[in-house]
Design a protein around this motif. Structure first.
Motif: not given
Length: 196
Positions: A97, A123, A127
């Motif tokens: 992330n 992510r 995401d």
């Protein structure tokens, strides 16, 4: 030269003159990669003829898609399955992330490790609500990265004429709506892993 030595020499010449079978010649044919790399069984997550995987990623749909497209049709030479209680994972699906450092504009990455290799999806881009936060993007990125786990390099095929899920530029993969191995990727797969 005696008759036995002459016969042995003649047999050696005859063996050298026999043409290589077509399937063996195509298996050795290189498929153009960027940066002088080559497709390689040794630079893959494949153990024997399988990849046993473990999952630490939230993107199950992307993982399932990638496995499905790389094991469909004639792509049966490498089995991709979850690891079991009595086996070690060859590949771990993970998440990152980050948008900085090594993750700047990087949506996914396969990395060879001592022991279990990592296939990481980012992510920060994938995401929901993020730049590429839709299933179609996550699936494409996962298919590309699983291609690396199978031993495939970034392809240097002509971007307009020889489509590949293994192109380095995701924008081109997205633009051509490539969701899995193309006919060129399938040819490279058989060259590396053979046919049943």
């Amino acid at each position: 030269m005696d008759d036995l030595a002459l016969a042995a020499a003649s047999a050696a010449v005859l063996l050298l003159a026999v043409p290589v079978p077509v399937h063996a010649a195509s298996a050795a044919a290189p498929h153009r990669c960027e940066g002088g790399e080559v497709d390689s069984r040794g630079r893959s997550s494949v153990d024997g003829r399988e990849i046993a995987w473990d999952d630490e990623s939230k993107f199950d749909d992307a993982r399932k898609h990638a496995i499905k497209v790389w094991t469909a049709g004639t792509l049966k030479q490498v089995t991709v399955k979850p690891d079991g209680a009595t086996s070690y994972a060859d590949l771990e699906w993970r998440d990152a992330n980050s948008v900085t450092g090594q993750w700047t504009d990087v949506y996914g990455k396969w990395a060879a490790r001592h022991g279990t290799d990592h296939l990481t999806l980012n992510r920060a881009y994938l995401d929901d609500g993020k730049r590429y936060g839709k299933a179609e993007h996550r699936r494409r990125v996962a298919a590309h990265e699983l291609g690396h786990a199978l031993g495939f390099c970034h392809k240097a095929y002509g971007y307009g004429t020889h489509h590949s899920v293994m192109w380095a530029d995701y924008g081109l993969i997205e633009g051509k709506r490539i969701n899995g191995p193309t006919s060129h990727d399938i040819t490279a797969y058989h060259a590396l892993w053979g046919r049943s």
